[in-house]
Scaffold this active site. Structure first.
Site, PDB file in Angstrom:
ATOM      1  N   ASP A 101       0.812  -1.220   0.000  1.00  0.00           N
ATOM      2  CA  ASP A 101       0.000   0.000   0.000  1.00  0.00           C
ATOM      3  C   ASP A 101       0.847   1.273   0.000  1.00  0.00           C
ATOM      4  O   ASP A 101       0.326   2.358   0.270  1.00  0.00           O
ATOM      5  CB  ASP A 101      -0.962   0.000   1.196  1.00  0.00           C
ATOM      6  CG  ASP A 101      -2.157  -0.920   0.969  1.00  0.00           C
ATOM      7  OD1 ASP A 101      -2.593  -1.044  -0.194  1.00  0.00           O
ATOM      8  OD2 ASP A 101      -2.647  -1.506   1.941  1.00  0.00           O
ATOM      9  N   ASP A 158      -7.015  -4.885  -4.069  1.00  0.00           N
ATOM     10  CA  ASP A 158      -6.718  -3.489  -3.694  1.00  0.00           C
ATOM     11  C   ASP A 158      -5.411  -2.996  -4.329  1.00  0.00           C
ATOM     12  O   ASP A 158      -5.212  -1.808  -4.540  1.00  0.00           O
ATOM     13  CB  ASP A 158      -6.571  -3.337  -2.166  1.00  0.00           C
ATOM     14  CG  ASP A 158      -7.449  -4.254  -1.343  1.00  0.00           C
ATOM     15  OD1 ASP A 158      -7.817  -5.339  -1.838  1.00  0.00           O
ATOM     16  OD2 ASP A 158      -7.742  -3.914  -0.197  1.00  0.00           O
TER      17      ASP A 158
END
Ligand code: GLY
Length: 378
Positions: A101, A158
């Protein structure tokens, strides 16, 4: 204007933007360079600088501030965003705890800063983060590993929102390796997470030595084989962005397929998303953040399709945004957070039906997009 809005839709977007401006100005005076995450009773619960500097959402507040700086040229937004960017250096320095991320963290902070101000130190931070992401690439399986510890073969959908950091690094350095890695990863996610009906797995577990698909656990959704709505939103926007950066037609087709599925689901529930589209009918759990992220993806798709198709995506996005405004937005400037009723994951009570910082980010980006005033952070 990129999107041909009716007068009433434009008026809604303009009126909503005025409320955003008032709210974010008040919040930035209260928050400055703190790093907010979840609000409770109108107050952000914690400053992530104090609790977890490597937390994946730590870029969204500076992302909001850079969008507002771009739209308003108000220096106070820039100063607050820069303060967070400097704090995030500790996460780069410590390294432990970082994950796939890093795109969410540094696209919204250092890369946004560099894109708007050409600050060289910000460019270096962005390239540092891009190299960390590229370093997670598995050349046998052709994927970027998502999480740490013993999960060498785990990939989550994601991740599609993080690989724009690699497209930026390729553009910035001219080194095509960044794009090769991003596209290998995008192809793997496209082929193994997206199902024939446009729904997606949240997680795929691959054999790290061969790339063979081993299992598809439920992740943040209800269970294996279900359809976690934020994961579907990440796919809508993530594949649309990969198309924007690469021109690979399959990515756009995938984004459209998942967007159509998403809209078919939210049409059944008043244009807002359940946490999981395949959870049992009771209990009813909402995730407002999934809708606003998907709306940004639909507005991105609308930029790349022929005019005859455009209204399907723009109207879909508007339906979600207006329903979110009517049902879930708090416009009181004395209270923190705009979009209420976000949910982190299906089975966790602690972050169910709460305002989460990325809900605000995507809502604001979507409204700015409608007004043609956004800045492409991805
Ligand atoms: N891992 C990102 C999310 O919770 O959506």
């Amino acid at each position: 204007m990129k999107y041909q809005l009716t007068d009433s839709d434009r008026q809604w977007a303009e009126k909503t933007y005025e409320k955003i401006k008032t709210k974010i100005k008040a919040e930035s005076e209260r928050m400055g360079s703190k790093i907010p995450y979840i609000a409770e009773n109108g107050v952000y619960r914690e400053d992530k600088d104090q609790t977890n500097i490597a937390w994946w959402t730590n870029g969204f507040w500076p992302g909001i501030l850079w969008q507002m700086y771009h739209a308003e040229k108000d220096e106070c937004f820039k100063e607050a965003a820069r303060g967070v960017e400097k704090k995030l250096d500790r996460a780069l320095h410590e390294y432990t705890g970082l994950h796939h991320d890093v795109g969410f963290m540094w696209l919204h902070s250092a890369v946004a800063d560099y894109r708007l101000t050409k600050d060289e130190q910000s460019r270096a931070r962005g390239l540092h983060a891009a190299n960390l992401l590229a370093g997670r690439y598995n050349p046998r399986g052709k994927f970027i590993r998502s999480w740490n510890e013993d999960r060498a073969g785990w990939v989550i959908v994601d991740s599609m929102m993080n690989i724009p950091l690699l497209y930026w690094a390729k553009e910035e350095t001219g080194d095509p390796r960044f794009e090769y890695i991003a596209m290998d990863h995008g192809d793997t996610v496209m082929n193994l997470t997206v199902r024939g009906d446009g729904s997606c797995n949240h997680i795929i577990v691959l054999d790290p030595a061969t790339g063979e698909l081993l299992e598809t656990p439920g992740g943040q959704g209800y269970g294996s084989g279900s359809s976690w709505s934020r994961g579907q939103a990440w796919a809508v926007y993530g594949f649309a962005l990969s198309y924007r950066h690469t021109g690979k037609r399959d990515y756009l087709d995938t984004a459209k397929q998942v967007a159509s599925y998403f809209l078919a689901q939210t049409d059944r529930t008043g244009h807002v998303a359940l946490v999981d589209f395949r959870a049992p009918k009771e209990l009813v759990y909402w995730d407002s953040t999934a809708g606003v992220c998907a709306a940004c993806g639909m507005l991105e798709i609308a930029r790349h399709v022929p005019e005859a198709e455009r209204d399907f995506y723009v109207d879909g996005a508007l339906g979600i945004l207006k329903a979110t405004d009517e049902r879930f937005c708090d416009w009181d400037p004395s209270r923190d957070s705009i979009v209420q009723m976000g949910t982190g994951s299906y089975h966790s009570e602690n972050d169910r039906h709460v305002p989460i910082i990325y809900g605000d980010y995507f809502f604001i980006e979507a409204v700015l997009r409608l007004l043609d005033r956004e800045f492409l952070i991805w």
